[in-house]
Design a protein around this motif. Structure first.
Motif: not given
Length: 216
Positions: A91-96, A167-172, A177-179
């Protein structure tokens, strides 16, 4: 579907919403793999050993050499922890900080029992073989008495167990989310490759086309 009450030892503490105690989920994960890790302690020293397994109802069978340190200790009733993990994606999030993995896992606690009856032992070995490569058992020379004697089979109960699933997408964080950073899931799966014949395979023997690795 049967929902089992978690024991104090198997209650999921970290992110409890990912915990699942239903037999349907636990059995489904166990049936989708064939490699487990067995943890135990001998004289204060912890060990974690990978090994193949096969499930039959509420029993997980493991096997190995009669000289195996793991099996020799487990058959004495040493407390053990058996884990199975299936990695489904990164899962690749916007924040490390919020990077994660999608996975399905099972943790089982208990003690193993030595399988001594010869017929039960043979059946357990068939179950293990069929979990790894379905259909192979019917095509090979079966274990003789000497080979059975040299093999230890243990039965591990699945009565104190829990599953944990993500399961599912990242939880940023909402403000991230606007990055202008790509985010999502990199799916992963373990896939069998092309069979490689034994260099000493007799000519004229074709591979059985129905063979498949027991991965789901």
């Amino acid at each position: 579907m049967t929902q089992t009450a978690p024991s104090k030892r198997t209650q999921v503490g970290r992110l409890p919403k990912r915990g699942d105690y239903s037999k349907e989920t636990i059995h489904g994960i166990l049936d989708a793999a064939f490699l487990c890790h067995v943890g135990f302690v001998v004289d204060g020293q912890p060990f974690v050993i990978p090994t193949g397994y096969g499930r039959d109802g509420e029993i997980l069978y493991i096997h190995g050499s009669a000289a195996s340190r793991m099996l020799r200790n487990l058959e004495k009733g040493v407390d053990a922890c058996v884990t199975v993990t299936l990695l489904d994606g990164i899962v690749l999030a916007r924040a490390a900080f919020h990077h994660s993995m999608n996975y399905r896992s099972v943790v089982m606690l208990g003690t193993a029992t030595l399988v001594e009856d010869a017929e039960t032992k043979r059946e357990a070995l068939r179950i293990i073989s069929e979990q790894i490569v379905p259909g192979r058992w019917d095509d090979v020379r079966l274990p003789n008495d000497q080979e059975l004697k040299a093999t230890t089979v243990l039965a591990f109960p699945i009565d104190e167990a829990s599953a944990k699933v993500r399961t599912g997408p990242p939880a940023d964080d909402e403000e991230d989310y606007g990055l202008d950073i790509w985010a999502g899931v990199l799916p992963l799966s373990l896939q069998p490759g092309t069979l490689i014949p034994d260099p000493r395979l007799k000519s004229g023997i074709d591979v059985v086309p129905t063979y498949r690795v027991g991965l789901q």
